[in-house]
Design an enzyme around this catalytic site. Structure first.
Site, PDB file in Angstrom:
ATOM      1  N   ARG A 149       0.902  -1.202   0.054  1.00 18.34           N
ATOM      2  CA  ARG A 149       0.020   0.028  -0.100  1.00 18.34           C
ATOM      3  C   ARG A 149       0.707   1.255   0.056  1.00 18.34           C
ATOM      4  NH1 ARG A 149      -5.076  -1.800   0.781  1.00 18.34           N
ATOM      5  NH2 ARG A 149      -5.592  -3.699   1.793  1.00 18.34           N
ATOM      6  N   ARG A 161      -5.982  -4.916  -2.068  1.00 18.27           N
ATOM      7  CA  ARG A 161      -7.646  -4.576  -2.028  1.00 18.27           C
ATOM      8  C   ARG A 161      -7.739  -2.940  -1.755  1.00 18.27           C
ATOM      9  NH1 ARG A 161     -10.348  -8.065   1.391  1.00 18.27           N
ATOM     10  NH2 ARG A 161     -10.684  -9.653  -0.367  1.00 18.27           N
ATOM     11  N   HIS A 208       2.659  -9.737   0.261  1.00 20.70           N
ATOM     12  CA  HIS A 208       2.217  -8.915   1.666  1.00 20.70           C
ATOM     13  C   HIS A 208       3.541  -8.502   2.446  1.00 20.70           C
ATOM     14  CE1 HIS A 208      -0.145  -7.889   5.429  1.00 20.70           C
ATOM     15  NE2 HIS A 208      -0.692  -7.391   4.461  1.00 20.70           N
ATOM     16  N   TYR A 235      -0.523   3.886  12.786  1.00 17.68           N
ATOM     17  CA  TYR A 235      -0.599   2.192  13.076  1.00 17.68           C
ATOM     18  C   TYR A 235       0.472   2.085  13.970  1.00 17.68           C
ATOM     19  CZ  TYR A 235      -3.767   1.486   9.126  1.00 17.68           C
ATOM     20  OH  TYR A 235      -4.743   1.606   8.177  1.00 17.68           O
ATOM     21  N   ARG A 241      -6.403  -7.659  17.686  1.00 15.07           N
ATOM     22  CA  ARG A 241      -7.167  -6.612  17.536  1.00 15.07           C
ATOM     23  C   ARG A 241      -8.419  -6.955  16.996  1.00 15.07           C
ATOM     24  NH1 ARG A 241      -5.245  -3.663  12.853  1.00 15.07           N
ATOM     25  NH2 ARG A 241      -7.068  -4.247  11.577  1.00 15.07           N
ATOM     26  N   HIS A 282      -1.341  -2.538  14.720  1.00  9.84           N
ATOM     27  CA  HIS A 282      -0.961  -3.163  13.628  1.00  9.84           C
ATOM     28  C   HIS A 282       0.171  -4.267  13.649  1.00  9.84           C
ATOM     29  CE1 HIS A 282       0.139  -3.372   8.902  1.00  9.84           C
ATOM     30  NE2 HIS A 282      -1.293  -3.565   8.979  1.00  9.84           N
TER      31      HIS A 282
END
Length: 680
Positions: free
Chosen positions: A368, A398, A428, A461, A557, A585
């Site tokens: 991202r 996404r 990822h 985060y 979380r 995160h």
């Protein structure tokens, strides 16, 4: 326990439960008022994604009457019931708590029924000048069928009468006009007055439908299935295929219809029929149909006492600003705890590499990207300076697909080598590798992180990242990059755990070790922090370990499918969720097996998609000082938190720990760390 998910908690209900915990932040009287509104809006945005991604399968099961399997019609009804209750609570908080409290602070969202004559005149003038030119009502008749309604677009449905003939018209709210406006001070009487675009249109529908009688109207909004379907084995150009698929995302199958609470049954039923939706997909809301748009208000409104005290991430004390990072990395590994410590360290590392004539190559993964152009500009500059630049861009991240495509094209345009990872897997893992010639040898310098290379999220985060020149780790990082570009078999890893190859099995192996030790009467302790636990084999391994006597603390979380009431585990698994100002995160996996400590930081949650459908990394933390710091700041403080923490009960629901704190002083791990780093 063998592949029996029926005894586990429902994943989707657990996701909604997490959003209920986020919504509780809007009730926190110790939080500034505008921040409470922000959390209310965050829940709306979270629910949008939930319906776009999680509900399509549920709705399909409901409409087909599925009675057996992991997704059933009954399950869909339970999820819809919980979602309806959550939305009702949202609007109750909005109308009965937050808006009255903001009004006491002279901040108003001014509806048409309470506007002064001066405000009415201003709104009317604005409507005619800035809004009316973009409104094109579609009157439904045989030559004008029901128009295409884009995903999450705001619209009005209006029943009108012209010469005693009734018609229905659809009006799309234009996206080119600001959704929230502040009224001029000279007509606000010293107050901060805001007005929404939909309220402006609502008050002036009679102008738009001049010559017709308005019988009834309502705002409406439809949410659609937004998962992209691209067969990577059947496309020659993934980037182009994704660009084409993005154009269709706006018109996927409908899964939710939102209308105002006063919408009459006939119009609501008409819309449900148009979108082929059952009654349980209808959400009547008492207020703005899209609360998520009001997330602009906390930024637009003035009042420092109504917002969190700004926090400036600190440059890490243990990293010298006036000494090159590459030189410091040669001496020792460097650990960064974000957002308490600044992500600018990573930017500086990349900048050093770009400017260093001895650096020959830079390799990086992008999942991202965010909107900050600094990293993109540095990578482009590296290409212009003649360095080999390889970037693995995950095009399928996404809702970031378009931004990542733009990144890929910008890098390719200057000559960088851009690849899209492995077919069928999302990349990822977060890593940056720098290759530098030193004498006759090529030395590697790496950065590994639990979070994305996204400057916005690095301030919001909590994440851990590490800068390292460890030859064992960086050599294996190079092997991972080679696998991503070539799809050649991954060489054997002795230090990194890599999904989908060794990470899943590696974690299960550690839990099995703990289980064996406990059966032998030896101490075994596991603490794992992650965003979600939904992988069944890992959940089963945790339960088996606890049944053998292993003490397990899970800090999760979001979604968790592990029930803590199973008789076999006898309270040896404790699950808590930390929900506070910052989004938790980081992923930390800690094993103390008969006094031997092993710890990993990771990009992966314990979810099936992370373990088998993504390329993920977990890297070992072997330095005792680093282990101690991560244990204290990243685990123990979270276990001691009694202000932001929620505990999963034996009833399968989460209970705020502060409710049972008694006379103990309330402490938030996030607030403690913010104060600790801010005072440095």
């Amino acid at each position: 326990m063998k592949n029996n998910p029926s005894v586990l908690l429902d994943r989707d209900l657990s996701i909604l439960s997490f959003n209920a915990r986020v919504l509780s932040l809007a009730q926190r009287e110790d939080y500034p008022l505008l921040e409470r509104l922000r959390f209310l809006c965050i829940v709306s945005n979270n629910l949008d994604e939930f319906f776009e991604v999680r509900m399509p399968l549920q709705m399909e099961a409901h409409q087909q009457g599925v009675t057996h399997g992991p997704v059933t019609a009954t399950g869909c009804e339970q999820i819809a019931s919980m979602a309806h209750a959550l939305v009702a609570k949202q609007y109750e908080l909005f109308n009965d708590a937050l808006m009255p409290a903001l009004a006491e602070q002279a901040i108003h969202l001014v509806s048409g029924t309470v506007r002064t004559p001066e405000q009415i005149a201003w709104v009317s003038s604005y409507f005619k000048r800035e809004v009316l030119p973009f409104l094109m009502p579609v009157s439904l008749d045989p030559s004008h069928p029901f128009p295409q309604v884009a995903n999450k677009s705001l619209n009005f449905i209006v029943r009108i009468a012209i010469d005693k003939e009734e018609k229905i018209a659809i009006v799309r709210v234009p996206r080119v006009v600001p959704r929230l406006l502040q009224l001029p001070h000279n007509i606000s009487k010293g107050q901060q007055c805001f007005v929404s675009l939909t309220s402006i249109i609502r008050s002036n529908l009679h102008v738009l439908f001049e010559g017709a009688k308005i019988l009834h109207f309502s705002q409406f909004r439809v949410t659609r299935n937004s998962d992209l379907e691209v067969d990577e084995d059947d496309v020659s150009n993934l980037r182009m295929a994704l660009r084409e698929e993005l154009a269709h995302r706006q018109y996927g199958k409908a899964v939710r219809l939102e209308v105002t609470h006063e919408c009459d049954d006939a119009l609501a039923d008409f819309l449900l029929k148009q979108f082929n939706l059952p009654a349980l997909a209808l959400y009547r809301v008492n207020g703005p149909v899209n609360l998520g748009r009001l997330i602009q208000l906390p930024d637009m409104a003035k009042g420092d006492h109504l917002k969190f005290t700004p926090f400036q991430p600190q440059w890490p004390q243990h990293i010298h600003k006036n000494i090159l990072l590459l030189a410091q990395m040669r001496e020792r590994d460097l650990l960064i705890h974000q957002p308490y410590e600044s992500f600018d360290v990573v930017i500086q590392l990349l900048e050093e590499a770009v400017k260093d004539d001895h650096v020959l190559a830079i390799r990086m993964t992008i999942y991202r990207t965010g909107a900050d152009p600094r990293m993109l500009a540095l990578l482009q500059e590296a290409v212009r300076r003649g360095k080999e630049v390889l970037v693995v861009v995950e095009l399928k991240a996404r809702f970031d697909e378009e931004a990542n495509i733009n990144w890929a094209e910008a890098l390719e345009s200057v000559g960088a080598q851009v690849v899209y990872g492995v077919v069928g897997l999302k990349t990822h893992a977060k890593m940056l590798l720098i290759m530098r010639r030193e004498g006759k040898t090529i030395h590697r310098y790496g950065h590994l992180s639990t979070g994305n290379y996204n400057p916005k999220t690095t301030r919001l985060y909590t994440d851990w990242s590490m800068l390292t020149a460890n030859p064992d780790l960086t050599k294996e990082m190079e092997a991972v990059f080679r696998h991503l570009t070539s799809e050649l078999p991954l060489t054997r890893m002795r230090h990194l755990l890599v999904a989908p190859f060794t990470l899943h099995a590696g974690m299960i192996k550690q839990l099995a070790k703990a289980q064996r030790l406990a059966r032998q009467g030896k101490p075994a302790r596991v603490i794992a922090k992650m965003n979600a636990l939904t992988d069944i084999p890992l959940t089963e391994a945790l339960i088996k370990a606890a049944a053998a006597g292993v003490e397990i603390d899970l800090i999760i979380r979001g979604a968790c499918i592990l029930p803590v009431d199973l008789p076999a585990i006898k309270g040896r698994i404790r699950v808590r969720s930390i929900v506070g100002r910052l989004l938790e995160h980081s992923r930390v996996f800690y094993f103390n097996l008969d006094g031997q400590v092993q710890m990993w930081l990771s990009s992966a949650d314990w979810m099936s998609r992370n373990m088998v459908r993504r390329v993920e990394l977990a890297w070992p933390i072997t330095d005792p000082k680093m282990q101690l710091r991560i244990m204290q700041e990243g685990l123990q403080m979270y276990l001691d938190d009694n202000l932001d923490a929620w505990q999963l009960t034996e009833q399968g629901v989460y209970k705020a720990v502060r409710e049972s704190a008694g006379d103990a002083p309330l402490q938030s791990c996030q607030q403690i760390l913010l104060k600790q780093y801010h005072s440095l």
